[in-house]
Each structure stands twice: as C-alpha cells, then as structure tokens.
Design a protein around this motif. Structure first.
Motif, PDB file in Angstrom:
ATOM      1  N   ALA A  23       0.991  -1.120  -0.033  1.00 23.81           N
ATOM      2  CA  ALA A  23      -0.007   0.038   0.147  1.00 23.81           C
ATOM      3  C   ALA A  23       1.008   1.215   0.012  1.00 23.81           C
ATOM      4  O   ALA A  23       1.779   1.235   1.010  1.00 23.81           O
ATOM      5  CB  ALA A  23      -0.821   0.097   1.033  1.00 23.81           C
ATOM      6  N   ARG A  24       0.848   2.041  -1.020  1.00 22.00           N
ATOM      7  CA  ARG A  24       1.533   3.309  -1.183  1.00 22.00           C
ATOM      8  C   ARG A  24       0.507   4.496  -0.681  1.00 22.00           C
ATOM      9  O   ARG A  24      -0.363   4.551  -1.462  1.00 22.00           O
ATOM     10  CB  ARG A  24       2.196   3.529  -2.643  1.00 22.00           C
ATOM     11  CG  ARG A  24       3.047   4.523  -2.919  1.00 22.00           C
ATOM     12  CD  ARG A  24       3.327   4.851  -4.165  1.00 22.00           C
ATOM     13  NE  ARG A  24       4.292   6.067  -4.449  1.00 22.00           N
ATOM     14  CZ  ARG A  24       5.612   6.033  -4.462  1.00 22.00           C
ATOM     15  NH1 ARG A  24       6.121   4.667  -4.456  1.00 22.00           N
ATOM     16  NH2 ARG A  24       6.192   7.171  -4.522  1.00 22.00           N
ATOM     17  N   VAL A  25       1.052   5.319   0.259  1.00 24.23           N
ATOM     18  CA  VAL A  25       0.394   6.458   0.735  1.00 24.23           C
ATOM     19  C   VAL A  25       1.248   7.385   0.328  1.00 24.23           C
ATOM     20  O   VAL A  25       2.368   7.588   1.059  1.00 24.23           O
ATOM     21  CB  VAL A  25      -0.007   6.415   2.047  1.00 24.23           C
ATOM     22  CG1 VAL A  25      -0.503   7.475   2.405  1.00 24.23           C
ATOM     23  CG2 VAL A  25      -0.722   5.028   2.546  1.00 24.23           C
ATOM     24  N   GLU A  26       0.632   8.147  -0.709  1.00 22.22           N
ATOM     25  CA  GLU A  26       1.505   9.316  -1.185  1.00 22.22           C
ATOM     26  C   GLU A  26       1.253  10.697  -0.385  1.00 22.22           C
ATOM     27  O   GLU A  26       0.021  10.903  -0.279  1.00 22.22           O
ATOM     28  CB  GLU A  26       1.472   9.729  -2.517  1.00 22.22           C
ATOM     29  CG  GLU A  26       1.940   8.486  -3.562  1.00 22.22           C
ATOM     30  CD  GLU A  26       1.826   8.777  -5.078  1.00 22.22           C
ATOM     31  OE1 GLU A  26       1.928   9.874  -5.643  1.00 22.22           O
ATOM     32  OE2 GLU A  26       1.726   7.778  -5.796  1.00 22.22           O
ATOM     33  N   GLN A  27       2.196  11.497  -0.128  1.00 19.57           N
ATOM     34  CA  GLN A  27       1.980  12.682   0.703  1.00 19.57           C
ATOM     35  C   GLN A  27       2.006  13.812  -0.314  1.00 19.57           C
ATOM     36  O   GLN A  27       2.328  13.947  -1.218  1.00 19.57           O
ATOM     37  CB  GLN A  27       3.110  12.893   1.689  1.00 19.57           C
ATOM     38  CG  GLN A  27       3.173  11.739   2.780  1.00 19.57           C
ATOM     39  CD  GLN A  27       2.019  11.383   3.526  1.00 19.57           C
ATOM     40  OE1 GLN A  27       1.564  12.246   4.023  1.00 19.57           O
ATOM     41  NE2 GLN A  27       1.694  10.050   3.359  1.00 19.57           N
ATOM     42  N   ALA A  28       1.281  15.022   0.059  1.00 22.21           N
ATOM     43  CA  ALA A  28       1.394  16.299  -0.521  1.00 22.21           C
ATOM     44  C   ALA A  28       2.749  16.520  -1.202  1.00 22.21           C
ATOM     45  O   ALA A  28       3.073  17.571  -2.051  1.00 22.21           O
ATOM     46  CB  ALA A  28       0.945  17.302   0.177  1.00 22.21           C
ATOM     47  N   GLY A  30       5.301  14.841  -2.252  1.00 23.66           N
ATOM     48  CA  GLY A  30       5.940  13.708  -3.037  1.00 23.66           C
ATOM     49  C   GLY A  30       6.357  12.802  -2.379  1.00 23.66           C
ATOM     50  O   GLY A  30       6.966  11.732  -3.002  1.00 23.66           O
ATOM     51  N   SER A  31       6.518  12.677  -1.213  1.00 21.53           N
ATOM     52  CA  SER A  31       7.042  11.497  -0.300  1.00 21.53           C
ATOM     53  C   SER A  31       6.011  10.565  -0.263  1.00 21.53           C
ATOM     54  O   SER A  31       4.743  10.855  -0.661  1.00 21.53           O
ATOM     55  CB  SER A  31       7.635  11.861   0.976  1.00 21.53           C
ATOM     56  OG  SER A  31       6.555  12.505   1.975  1.00 21.53           O
ATOM     57  N   ALA A  32       6.440   9.310   0.321  1.00 21.28           N
ATOM     58  CA  ALA A  32       5.313   8.051   0.454  1.00 21.28           C
ATOM     59  C   ALA A  32       5.827   7.497   1.351  1.00 21.28           C
ATOM     60  O   ALA A  32       6.853   7.128   1.934  1.00 21.28           O
ATOM     61  CB  ALA A  32       5.181   7.516  -1.121  1.00 21.28           C
ATOM     62  N   LEU A  33       4.685   6.610   2.017  1.00 18.76           N
ATOM     63  CA  LEU A  33       4.720   5.707   2.993  1.00 18.76           C
ATOM     64  C   LEU A  33       4.388   4.442   2.361  1.00 18.76           C
ATOM     65  O   LEU A  33       3.554   4.236   1.536  1.00 18.76           O
ATOM     66  CB  LEU A  33       4.038   5.999   4.334  1.00 18.76           C
ATOM     67  CG  LEU A  33       4.391   7.031   5.276  1.00 18.76           C
ATOM     68  CD1 LEU A  33       3.272   7.213   6.241  1.00 18.76           C
ATOM     69  CD2 LEU A  33       5.846   6.763   5.757  1.00 18.76           C
ATOM     70  N   ALA A 123       7.799   1.536   4.882  1.00 18.46           N
ATOM     71  CA  ALA A 123       9.144   2.164   4.502  1.00 18.46           C
ATOM     72  C   ALA A 123       8.793   3.555   4.321  1.00 18.46           C
ATOM     73  O   ALA A 123       7.630   4.033   3.743  1.00 18.46           O
ATOM     74  CB  ALA A 123       9.598   1.591   3.300  1.00 18.46           C
ATOM     75  N   ALA A 124       9.645   4.684   4.407  1.00 18.83           N
ATOM     76  CA  ALA A 124       9.451   5.935   4.051  1.00 18.83           C
ATOM     77  C   ALA A 124      10.268   6.387   2.697  1.00 18.83           C
ATOM     78  O   ALA A 124      11.596   6.196   2.751  1.00 18.83           O
ATOM     79  CB  ALA A 124       9.806   6.800   5.143  1.00 18.83           C
ATOM     80  N   VAL A 125       9.638   6.826   1.779  1.00 15.59           N
ATOM     81  CA  VAL A 125      10.319   7.307   0.575  1.00 15.59           C
ATOM     82  C   VAL A 125      10.123   8.672   0.330  1.00 15.59           C
ATOM     83  O   VAL A 125       9.366   9.376   0.241  1.00 15.59           O
ATOM     84  CB  VAL A 125       9.553   6.301  -0.698  1.00 15.59           C
ATOM     85  CG1 VAL A 125      10.357   6.920  -2.165  1.00 15.59           C
ATOM     86  CG2 VAL A 125       9.240   5.048  -0.742  1.00 15.59           C
ATOM     87  N   PRO A 126      11.533   9.263   0.281  1.00 14.40           N
ATOM     88  CA  PRO A 126      11.805  10.708   0.057  1.00 14.40           C
ATOM     89  C   PRO A 126      11.073  11.120  -1.230  1.00 14.40           C
ATOM     90  O   PRO A 126      10.937  10.358  -2.231  1.00 14.40           O
ATOM     91  CB  PRO A 126      13.010  10.851   0.296  1.00 14.40           C
ATOM     92  CG  PRO A 126      13.695   9.743  -0.001  1.00 14.40           C
ATOM     93  CD  PRO A 126      12.943   8.584   0.323  1.00 14.40           C
ATOM     94  N   PRO A 127      10.621  12.403  -1.126  1.00 17.61           N
ATOM     95  CA  PRO A 127      10.270  13.000  -2.564  1.00 17.61           C
ATOM     96  C   PRO A 127      11.442  12.785  -3.665  1.00 17.61           C
ATOM     97  O   PRO A 127      12.531  12.641  -3.423  1.00 17.61           O
ATOM     98  CB  PRO A 127      10.229  14.509  -2.094  1.00 17.61           C
ATOM     99  CG  PRO A 127      10.182  14.601  -0.825  1.00 17.61           C
ATOM    100  CD  PRO A 127      10.947  13.464  -0.243  1.00 17.61           C
TER     101      PRO A 127
END
Length: 129
Positions: A23-28, A30-33, A123-127
């Motif tokens: 499950a990819r949760v994209e943040q405003a 551009g990062s994502a969890l 996992a935390a994905v940077p923008p």
C-alpha cells in the motif's frame, strides 16, 4: 493524499489473490509511505527463511523507488522465540543502517505450517528530485 494498492511486477507473487502486497500512501510533498504486507519464504531453517523474506521485501520495495535502507518499522512474527539470535544475525545483514522501530512476537503458528517467520514493514520514500 493518494493511496495505491499494488502487487509489483517482477516481485514474488502474493500467496493469495485476496490481498495486496504494498500500500503506497503518497503525501502532498511527493514523499510516500509504503506498507508491505507480511511475507514468508521457503527454507529448511529460520536463517534460510529469513534471508528469503528480506530478499522478497527488497523486491517489493524496489519498484516504488525504495530499498531496505528506507524501512522505518518492522514487525516480526516467529514461531520459536528461542531462535531470535539466528533471525537477528540475518536481519543485521540486510538492515545495515540506523535500526528501524521494531516489534518481535512469538506466535503459535503462521498461516502456512512450514513457515517459521513472517515479517511486515513500513518504509518511507523521500520526494523525488
């Protein structure tokens, strides 16, 4: 916020068609969890299964621009907590940076009788850029 459920091509297929592996949760910004469902692997020993699980987790993260270095939380389910040291040695091979937050549980059994371990991660994905 946008949520995408995924079974990445090229990664091992899920054991059932009734769940998504990522499950990819994209943040405003551009990062994502990335929330990765529990994974098991084949092998005769806990060490073999642990290696297989970490290899699968890495394969699930890669299409989303992430690696095991981006793991911020890990939950491990063992059928025999007395083998924790064996699991820990393998885990240190794959998670080499700052350790993520962690919980480890002993369970009486997992959904496959031969499974000795199951691991789920965030996992935390940077923008990008």
């Amino acid at each position: 916020m946008r949520i995408t459920l995924d079974n990445p091509a090229g990664a091992p297929r899920p054991l059932s068609p009734y769940y998504s592996q990522v499950a990819r949760v994209e943040q405003a910004d551009g990062s994502a969890l990335l929330f990765v469902s529990g994974q098991i692997a084949e092998g005769a020993t806990l060490a073999e299964q642990s290696r297989g699980v970490f290899e699968t987790l890495a394969a699930l993260l890669e299409p989303h621009g992430a690696s095991l270095a981006d793991v911020i939380n890990i939950r491990t389910y063992l059928t025999d907590i007395s083998q924790l040291e064996q699991y820990g040695a393998v885990r240190r091979e794959f998670l080499t940076g700052t350790p993520p937050t962690s919980m480890t549980f002993e369970v009486s059994r997992l959904f496959r009788p031969e499974a000795l371990i199951e691991i789920e991660i965030v996992a935390a994905v940077p923008p990008a850029g």
